[in-house]
Design a protein around this motif. Structure first.
Motif, PDB file in Angstrom:
ATOM      1  N   GLU D  20       1.203  -1.402   0.290  1.00  0.00           N
ATOM      2  CA  GLU D  20       0.087   0.243   0.251  1.00  0.00           C
ATOM      3  C   GLU D  20       0.775   1.085  -0.130  1.00  0.00           C
ATOM      4  O   GLU D  20       0.137   2.133   0.503  1.00  0.00           O
ATOM      5  CB  GLU D  20      -1.356   0.033   1.043  1.00  0.00           C
ATOM      6  CG  GLU D  20      -2.257  -1.164   0.929  1.00  0.00           C
ATOM      7  CD  GLU D  20      -2.836  -1.322   2.745  1.00  0.00           C
ATOM      8  OE1 GLU D  20      -2.954  -0.210   2.758  1.00  0.00           O
ATOM      9  OE2 GLU D  20      -3.705  -2.288   2.396  1.00  0.00           O
ATOM     10  N   GLN D  22      -0.068   3.930  -1.764  1.00  0.00           N
ATOM     11  CA  GLN D  22      -0.399   4.581  -2.352  1.00  0.00           C
ATOM     12  C   GLN D  22      -1.006   5.645  -2.276  1.00  0.00           C
ATOM     13  O   GLN D  22      -0.540   6.244  -0.923  1.00  0.00           O
ATOM     14  CB  GLN D  22      -1.335   3.021  -2.598  1.00  0.00           C
ATOM     15  CG  GLN D  22      -1.185   2.276  -3.141  1.00  0.00           C
ATOM     16  CD  GLN D  22      -2.439   1.249  -3.345  1.00  0.00           C
ATOM     17  OE1 GLN D  22      -2.616   0.986  -2.324  1.00  0.00           O
ATOM     18  NE2 GLN D  22      -3.128   1.540  -4.156  1.00  0.00           N
ATOM     19  N   GLU D  24      -3.423   7.397  -0.969  1.00  0.00           N
ATOM     20  CA  GLU D  24      -4.212   6.848  -0.064  1.00  0.00           C
ATOM     21  C   GLU D  24      -3.504   6.787   2.092  1.00  0.00           C
ATOM     22  O   GLU D  24      -4.438   7.505   2.604  1.00  0.00           O
ATOM     23  CB  GLU D  24      -5.885   5.557   0.108  1.00  0.00           C
ATOM     24  CG  GLU D  24      -6.962   5.741   0.685  1.00  0.00           C
ATOM     25  CD  GLU D  24      -7.767   6.437  -0.062  1.00  0.00           C
ATOM     26  OE1 GLU D  24      -7.831   7.894   0.031  1.00  0.00           O
ATOM     27  OE2 GLU D  24      -7.983   5.767  -1.011  1.00  0.00           O
ATOM     28  N   TRP D  25      -2.160   6.552   1.576  1.00  0.00           N
ATOM     29  CA  TRP D  25      -1.546   7.053   2.482  1.00  0.00           C
ATOM     30  C   TRP D  25      -0.175   8.281   2.489  1.00  0.00           C
ATOM     31  O   TRP D  25      -0.443   8.929   3.340  1.00  0.00           O
ATOM     32  CB  TRP D  25      -0.288   5.750   3.331  1.00  0.00           C
ATOM     33  CG  TRP D  25      -1.155   4.193   3.413  1.00  0.00           C
ATOM     34  CD1 TRP D  25      -1.497   3.244   2.737  1.00  0.00           C
ATOM     35  CD2 TRP D  25      -2.019   3.976   4.779  1.00  0.00           C
ATOM     36  NE1 TRP D  25      -2.247   2.158   3.073  1.00  0.00           N
ATOM     37  CE2 TRP D  25      -3.114   2.397   4.829  1.00  0.00           C
ATOM     38  CE3 TRP D  25      -2.166   4.751   5.751  1.00  0.00           C
ATOM     39  CZ2 TRP D  25      -3.079   1.718   6.421  1.00  0.00           C
ATOM     40  CZ3 TRP D  25      -2.032   3.949   7.140  1.00  0.00           C
ATOM     41  CH2 TRP D  25      -3.233   3.023   7.181  1.00  0.00           C
ATOM     42  N   SER D  30      -4.417  13.244   2.876  1.00  0.00           N
ATOM     43  CA  SER D  30      -5.251  11.677   2.233  1.00  0.00           C
ATOM     44  C   SER D  30      -5.713  11.936   4.148  1.00  0.00           C
ATOM     45  O   SER D  30      -5.641  12.124   4.399  1.00  0.00           O
ATOM     46  CB  SER D  30      -3.891  10.581   2.157  1.00  0.00           C
ATOM     47  OG  SER D  30      -3.847  10.135   2.954  1.00  0.00           O
ATOM     48  N   ARG D  31      -6.688  10.661   3.833  1.00  0.00           N
ATOM     49  CA  ARG D  31      -7.404  10.690   4.755  1.00  0.00           C
ATOM     50  C   ARG D  31      -6.798   9.858   5.175  1.00  0.00           C
ATOM     51  O   ARG D  31      -7.054  10.053   7.345  1.00  0.00           O
ATOM     52  CB  ARG D  31      -9.077   9.722   4.763  1.00  0.00           C
ATOM     53  CG  ARG D  31     -10.418  11.202   3.794  1.00  0.00           C
ATOM     54  CD  ARG D  31     -11.363  10.503   3.433  1.00  0.00           C
ATOM     55  NE  ARG D  31     -10.864   9.921   1.824  1.00  0.00           N
ATOM     56  CZ  ARG D  31     -11.132   9.004   1.222  1.00  0.00           C
ATOM     57  NH1 ARG D  31     -13.046   9.377   1.503  1.00  0.00           N
ATOM     58  NH2 ARG D  31     -11.486   8.698  -0.012  1.00  0.00           N
ATOM     59  N   THR D  98     -13.102   4.552   0.606  1.00  0.00           N
ATOM     60  CA  THR D  98     -10.873   4.508   0.201  1.00  0.00           C
ATOM     61  C   THR D  98     -11.129   3.526  -0.633  1.00  0.00           C
ATOM     62  O   THR D  98     -11.534   3.046  -1.396  1.00  0.00           O
ATOM     63  CB  THR D  98     -10.093   4.564   0.925  1.00  0.00           C
ATOM     64  OG1 THR D  98     -10.634   3.362   2.025  1.00  0.00           O
ATOM     65  CG2 THR D  98     -10.073   5.664   2.479  1.00  0.00           C
ATOM     66  N   TRP D  99      -9.969   3.225  -1.469  1.00  0.00           N
ATOM     67  CA  TRP D  99      -9.622   2.735  -2.236  1.00  0.00           C
ATOM     68  C   TRP D  99     -10.660   2.978  -3.587  1.00  0.00           C
ATOM     69  O   TRP D  99     -10.114   1.574  -4.603  1.00  0.00           O
ATOM     70  CB  TRP D  99      -9.141   1.412  -2.079  1.00  0.00           C
ATOM     71  CG  TRP D  99      -8.456   1.217  -0.500  1.00  0.00           C
ATOM     72  CD1 TRP D  99      -9.424   1.204   0.579  1.00  0.00           C
ATOM     73  CD2 TRP D  99      -6.669   1.922  -0.659  1.00  0.00           C
ATOM     74  NE1 TRP D  99      -8.351   1.747   1.462  1.00  0.00           N
ATOM     75  CE2 TRP D  99      -6.453   1.663   1.021  1.00  0.00           C
ATOM     76  CE3 TRP D  99      -6.225   2.025  -1.837  1.00  0.00           C
ATOM     77  CZ2 TRP D  99      -5.567   1.876   1.440  1.00  0.00           C
ATOM     78  CZ3 TRP D  99      -4.948   2.399  -1.074  1.00  0.00           C
ATOM     79  CH2 TRP D  99      -4.920   2.095   0.785  1.00  0.00           C
ATOM     80  N   GLY D 103      -6.832   7.561  -4.984  1.00  0.00           N
ATOM     81  CA  GLY D 103      -6.237   7.172  -3.401  1.00  0.00           C
ATOM     82  C   GLY D 103      -5.291   6.115  -3.825  1.00  0.00           C
ATOM     83  O   GLY D 103      -4.311   5.169  -2.914  1.00  0.00           O
TER      84      GLY D 103
END
Lengths: 211, 211, 211, 211
Positions: D20, D22, D24-25, D30-31, D98-99, D103
């Protein structure tokens, strides 16, 4: 997420899974109990609470599965390559020499009764991995499991994580599980459990069962 | 694809898997042998050829795994939901009543010897599915298996297909397997096997073992 | 065993799985259709029957899963070690060079619609093995699948066998599947299917759907 | 158990798995980074250490696998039943949303290069469960994995536990992983890791790689 968004308790779709209620943990002089379990009181409390749950589950004719570890047929630990050149429990178990003798006996009242399922196979910490537990659940159209046993942060937690990723709903029965220390149990419930399932205590669960 | 592009035979990375050399098939009066096996001569030839292979594998101290089916601990077939509302072998086995009695005994010379692995678990036709065979292979760094046993087009073939998809190389030992009829064996070798693995006969294999 | 002992058809617990309705099979000049499919008429009939079934399933808002093969992200077939020193499809696919180009496109009307599940992952012939199909089924409480697609005796059959051992009930939709030859289809239905599931035809199934 | 009893480092049998990396992290706004990661410095340190490791692994032409999460093809989260009546991440991910958008983009330098494996599938926290990572490893005869990524106590730990039970040797690259807090990382290394694998740091590992 809380359990309120789940389907209401449905006996036919639920199974109670008892993890390693065997002499290797429960006998007072066992190596695992003596050397690994540091906080002995909560461990013993978990055993007696699990007995309360088992009695209620038997009375209500629930699905009950006994997920032990039994390597009496494999005394040289061939499953784990004799513990050579493998990491983790696969090395530790052969080194300590557990599960190949009377420590693999189930201890009353956790001795499987007729009609209760005894899981076969298993290759590590998760009681679902490479065992017959998952097809037992699938064939019987069970989608929800309640986990009890030892140790919370090792085999119970690996089973929880594996079951989540398989698509099962998992309830960890808090006071019917124990880690090596109280602090490890507290950590599991605060930092880990909600990512994969939810918790319940024996009293609440028995009430649901008898409702 | 032919086996010539594979690595040369490497004893340490290979296992010989004996599927269901148990009384349920091998006893002359067994239900499976009596009712399912129509061409009895090739079946009996497969048993004797498998014995030749087993002797050679034992002499060379190869990895040997016995993959039987044993439901003596589960006489009501809870694993298969008692055969209710399930299709296929899960319904047929409870209906016929196999594998819960002495039919589950291994038959000489196929009785597991010390140091030979006895597969635990299993939920259907593939001897790898939900059993300890796969982690045994992985932990021992075995990547190639040789399959013998019964029936070619049921459990041997399901194991072959499953092992292929898992990333193992599979050799089906032709004359140490048998279907119910000669025609079924012929069909398997002509139409199915090459999609998933390759074939070898006992004589060639024993030569490789002893080279 | 006949399907009469099963639960009656329950839309919410059933999924329709379409296996490889992609250009690699369905384009008239595709290598698989040209070279592997010998009896072209029953193959084309299966495509049109599957379209009938898909339309009905869409109309009834059934669970629909598209289980293709798509290796466009892996043009050197690293998943299969480049086809080196592996047996079966893992060697054949890289050799032929399929599934890494436009052959992986779904073909109308089998192009996934919003709300239909597109299976990710997969490592061989079974569309359940190492893919997201099984957890999709589990999370959605689906226990019964209907299989359509290609080829009957390769990927459909591997999926059937795998699903059986996992604890799912499988119906193979006879006239919506095709092997390379009529004889292979006939063999599958006579000698293989009943060990693992049951068969149904499109007309009967559409009637059940619309009842 | 210490890693000294293992086979010496063997590049051909080892894979570096990046979990991960990515947006999103890794995206600053990012959240997941904003809301879940409380100790931001060790998280950012892990990203830069993982970049050091990735550069060395690329230079030495090691096996590299990118194990992300990407649900852009499944915007209504059908895999997780829309998050309805399921527990854990399966409910949390649809709730947070998410995803399914940008993200899911890999972030430089962690964008997969030609010849690097991009894992497909996956149904939860373990990057091995229901994905193509395991057959990639098996087909390429890799038996040892090095894990980097996020979060230590969620997806990294689930992958570690799953890999252990599958028969793989796992090294968690300490300074290339991060939990939400320093305390969670410390807990993992003290109480959990040794049951399933072992730890190593980037500097030591890069030295081994370049030896």
């Amino acid at each position: 997420m809380t359990s309120t968004s789940l389907l209401p308790f449905d006996k036919s779709r639920s199974a109670f899974v008892f993890i390693e209620f065997q002499a290797e943990w429960l006998a007072p002089n066992s190596r695992l109990f003596q050397h690994l379990v540091q906080d002995k009181e909560p461990f013993q409390h978990a055993v007696s609470q699990a007995a309360v749950l088992l009695a209620a589950a038997r009375q209500q004719a629930c699905h009950i599965a006994h997920a032990g570890l039994d390597l009496r047929h494999d005394p040289s630990y061939r499953l784990f390559a004799g513990g050579q050149q493998v990491l983790g429990l696969r090395a530790a178990i052969p080194q300590v020499g557990t599960w190949t003798g009377p420590g693999a006996d189930f201890v009353a009242p956790f001795v499987p009764q007729p009609g209760e399922f005894v899981v076969q196979g298993r290759s590590g910490a998760s009681v679902l991995k490479n065992s017959t537990l998952d097809p037992f659940l699938r064939n019987n159209r069970i989608d929800t499991i309640y986990l009890c046993g030892f140790a919370t942060h090792v085999c119970v937690e690996s089973s929880l994580r594996d079951a989540h990723d398989s698509g099962l709903n998992v309830h960890v029965v808090k006071d019917a599980c124990a880690a090596f220390t109280r602090a490890q149990d507290a950590y599991f419930h605060e930092h880990i459990l909600h990512h994969f399932g939810t918790g319940i205590d024996v009293a609440t669960l028995v009430q649901q069962l008898q409702a």
